[in-house]
Enzyme design. Structure first.
Site, PDB file in Angstrom:
ATOM      1  N   ASP A 484     -10.087  -5.056  -2.989  1.00  0.00           N
ATOM      2  CA  ASP A 484      -9.273  -6.167  -3.480  1.00  0.00           C
ATOM      3  C   ASP A 484      -8.719  -7.018  -2.343  1.00  0.00           C
ATOM      4  O   ASP A 484      -8.551  -8.231  -2.505  1.00  0.00           O
ATOM      5  CB  ASP A 484      -8.162  -5.685  -4.414  1.00  0.00           C
ATOM      6  CG  ASP A 484      -7.315  -4.563  -3.848  1.00  0.00           C
ATOM      7  OD1 ASP A 484      -7.636  -4.073  -2.757  1.00  0.00           O
ATOM      8  OD2 ASP A 484      -6.334  -4.168  -4.500  1.00  0.00           O
ATOM      9  N   CYS A 485      -8.459  -6.407  -1.181  1.00  0.00           N
ATOM     10  CA  CYS A 485      -8.079  -7.217  -0.019  1.00  0.00           C
ATOM     11  C   CYS A 485      -9.212  -8.166   0.350  1.00  0.00           C
ATOM     12  O   CYS A 485      -8.983  -9.347   0.669  1.00  0.00           O
ATOM     13  CB  CYS A 485      -7.735  -6.321   1.163  1.00  0.00           C
ATOM     14  SG  CYS A 485      -6.309  -5.249   0.904  1.00  0.00           S
TER      15      CYS A 485
END
Length: 768
Positions: A484-485
């Protein structure tokens, strides 16, 4: 005074970087720094936190904010706005509040383009570091006087009224953190009855009233054994031979979640060595203070499975206790005797090889603070004068954070995670003409922070996944890819790529974008969900072997709604710009990801959030992902159910507020007294906007926006409220930028969604 340094590698010969330290944030104490007025301002912030520590437990992260606002000569010149009862929110009022927030937040950007912030709140992070440095003899070197003063301040500030410490700053007192905090205070020079407000005596009473430290959970037993306050006979075995297992076995290091693997790797080394630190007079005193019976009379074999009821979140199933007993009774006696001790020696060598590999590939930051301290101590045990240990010492400052509540150790720094969100919030404001240089610096930071290579050598044999093209949670030196980063930072880069390069800088090269896509695609599971760090390919039944009592879902990697939804949004945006690149794979990915999100929805219409508190957080992500994939209120039952959940949980003041209790209880729990939390309100507001609520009935959106606008402070900041981050279901994290990022982002999206006709009219007039 304390000062935050950015992108500074210092002069230590044992530190090195992959990107010239862009993103690094470290603190230094300068006794000659600061005017009397500045010092008084810091002391006032500290005293204010102390007086209100039981009302608002997360700090406001004021020290670096004061520094940056001074250095950037920030003065809020946009007048404050408020909305009275019955008054309508006009476009001008909403835009004014948004601009005030954007300018304030822009002034907090670091010189290298990122937004610094605390990422802490767990109370078992710092004491093991202090214990490790005491053992190795480096405590005075790393933590001289002012550091010790601030560490003690942190312990005092977060001691509960009953004398104990929780697993995190808002948690009830537990044996694990109370015992470690007590030891920490004693190491730092406080006597048995010393400390502010009788901190030591109150803590010791808490421990002894609950039977003493023999009932500390397993991680605590390990640290006490290392420190000489427990016998290794009282711990469950952590055999290093595990690292010799063939990969075809169902239980194997490669099948473990990376954090679990990297905690038990050095832990097994220290266990295999039966390492015990020096037995100093302090250790002998602590043996008397922490236990109810004389230390040499404790029957260590009988306390292995003891765990204080306050600590017990995940009870061990019978099959696991039988496994530990078998290892303890049958296996360990063999492995410590000839000729089987030859196998143990081989196992220790292999384990240390893995430790060195992980250390080198994270530039000695490691994946997180628990692993950092254990790996550092293991290197010292192997060679007290070796370069490996010295490289570890050089990276301790990367974990240290200072705020008005003192010094704490961060679980992992969060530069890229925070900056990815911050830039999206500012981009949503459509203020390029006012904050162009801020956006450009942020863009440059993202370009400098992308991981350029995979782990070194034959990384698959070291149980590592590809990382080239990813963004990490922290910085590229740490090196650990996170899905998700990567998706959130990729979204920023894609948005920047369609903006004028003379304003935001040159766009990221296509091949680097493709590398990011490759990372995201590689982490999707068969069920359509996305894992965070590595593919979730292991059997979920392995969670039965979770050796901790305080965490859940620790053993293997899982799929998460947040990661899945972030990936959908990034891929949908990518498809618009690169429609032919891996088209079929991406289409299949999105379809399967949507199915996963729909299938894991809770009966009440919400989604469980794994990294934020909790059901509101998960629902914000899920609605964003579904909307990006083309799902609407009309064609998607999941969206209709989610909207019903959010509307039903809105408070009378227009906001939302969710207790952290939702996370361990796995059931939506509103904040007591129906208190609204601005971050939760922002998440809910954006989730409703994604669902098309503005077209159906904007009234709930106006009420939420009114609360955000009226809560904004005079300088454009927003007040710090309850904790909003979580991990492993039972431990909370304080993300200090969230109170700025999400209310600002929500106001921007509110304007774009509820006042779009005014924006379009304004654009039309300019074009005319």
């Amino acid at each position: 005074m304390w000062r935050l340094k950015v992108a500074d590698g210092g002069n230590d010969p044992y530190i090195y970087s992959t990107n010239n330290f862009v993103g690094r944030q470290t603190w230094e104490f300068d006794p000659d720094c600061g005017s009397p007025e500045e010092r008084a301002e810091v002391e006032a912030a500290r005293e204010n936190f102390w007086k209100n520590r039981y009302q608002v437990k997360p700090n406001s992260d004021l020290l670096w904010r004061m520094q940056f606002l001074r250095e950037n000569n920030f003065k809020q010149i946009i007048p404050q706005v408020k909305i009275g009862d019955g008054e309508e929110i006009t476009y001008e009022i909403a835009k004014t509040a948004m601009r005030r927030g954007a300018h304030f937040f822009s002034a907090l950007q670091a010189s290298d383009g990122h937004w610094p912030a605390e990422s802490a709140g767990s109370l078992y992070f710092l004491p093991p570091l202090v214990m490790c440095l005491y053992i190795t003899g480096h405590l005075d070197y790393i933590f001289p006087g002012e550091y010790r003063k601030e560490i003690l301040r942190y312990l005092y500030c977060h001691q509960n009224e009953d004398g104990g410490w929780g697993l995190h700053i808002e948690g009830h007192s537990i044996m694990f953190c109370t015992t470690l905090s007590y030891i920490c205070m004693r190491i730092l020079g406080k006597g048995p009855d010393g400390g502010r407000d009788n901190a030591c005596a109150r803590a010791r009473k808490w421990i002894r009233d609950r039977g003493g430290a023999t009932s500390i959970p397993s991680w605590g037993k390990t640290w006490l054994s290392i420190f000489g306050l427990f016998d290794w006979l009282g711990t469950n075995p952590t055999p290093p031979e595990f690292w010799l297992f063939p990969s075809f076995l169902p239980v194997h290091p490669a099948k473990m979640w990376c954090f679990c693997r990297l905690v038990y790797m050095p832990m097994s080394y220290l266990y295999g060595k039966r390492f015990v630190g020096p037995i100093t007079p302090l250790v002998l005193e602590l043996r008397e203070e922490l236990f109810l019976q004389p230390y040499n009379e404790i029957n260590w074999k009988t306390v292995r499975h003891l765990c204080a009821k306050e600590d017990l979140y995940y009870p061990h199933p019978l099959i696991q206790d039988l496994m530990w007993d078998s290892l303890y009774i049958c296996t360990e006696p063999l492995l410590t005797r000839w000729p089987f001790n030859k196998l143990r020696q081989k196992a220790l060598e292999v384990t240390m090889k893995h430790i060195h590999y992980e250390d080198e590939n994270s530039r000695y930051i490691t994946i997180g603070c628990v692993e950092k301290v254990l790996c550092m101590l293991s290197c010292w045990v192997e060679d007290p004068n070796g370069d490996y240990f010295k490289k570890h010492l050089a990276r301790i400052p990367d974990y240290i954070w200072v705020a008005e509540d003192g010094i704490k150790m961060q679980g992992s720094t969060s530069q890229e995670w925070d900056t990815g969100f911050a830039l999206q919030a500012l981009l949503a404001c459509n203020m390029t003409n006012e904050i162009g240089p801020i956006l450009k610096k942020g863009h440059e930071f993202l370009k400098e922070s992308q991981v350029k290579d995979n782990p070194s050598g034959d990384f698959k044999s070291m149980y590592r996944h590809i990382s080239k093209g990813s963004w990490t949670f922290a910085d590229p030196d740490q090196g650990w890819e996170v899905s998700d980063c990567t998706a959130e930072c990729l979204k920023c880069c894609l948005l920047f790529s369609i903006m004028p390069p003379e304003i935001v800088g040159t766009k990221v090269e296509a091949e680097r974008i493709f590398d990011s896509i490759n990372i995201i695609l590689s982490l999707q599971s068969k069920n359509g969900g996305l894992s965070a760090w590595e593919p979730a390919s292991s059997s979920k039944w392995l969670e039965l072997l979770n050796p901790t009592e305080i965490f859940e879902n620790l053993v293997v990697e899982h799929e998460y709604v947040e990661c899945t939804a972030s990936a959908i949004q990034a891929l949908v945006l990518f498809k618009k710009l690169y429609p032919e690149h891996r088209k079929n794979e991406i289409d299949d990915f999105i379809a399967n990801a949507v199915r996963f999100i729909e299938e894991i929805q809770m009966p009440d219409g919400s989604w469980y959030g794994n990294w934020g508190v909790c059901f509101i957080y998960g629902s914000w992500f899920a609605l964003g992902g579904l909307a990006a994939a083309g799902k609407t209120y009309n064609n998607c039952l999941a969206i209709r159910k989610a909207v019903e959940f959010l509307l039903n949980s809105q408070f009378n003041d227009g906001g939302w507020g969710e207790s952290y209790i939702s996370c361990p209880a796995k059931k939506y729990t509103p904040l007591g007294g129906h208190r609204s939390n601005l971050v939760h309100t922002a998440w809910a507001l954006m989730g409703l906007l994604y669902s098309g609520q503005a077209e159906r009935d904007p009234t709930p959106l106006h009420r939420a926006a009114k609360l955000l606008i009226n809560s904004q402070m005079e300088d454009g900041d927003f007040p710090q409220q309850e904790i909003t981050g979580v991990y492993l279901k039972n431990c909370m994290l304080h993300y200090a930028t969230f109170r700025n990022t999400f209310p600002l982002w929500a106001l921007a999206e509110y304007i774009n969604g509820c006042h779009s006709h005014v924006i379009q009219s304004s654009v039309g007039e300019k074009l005319g």
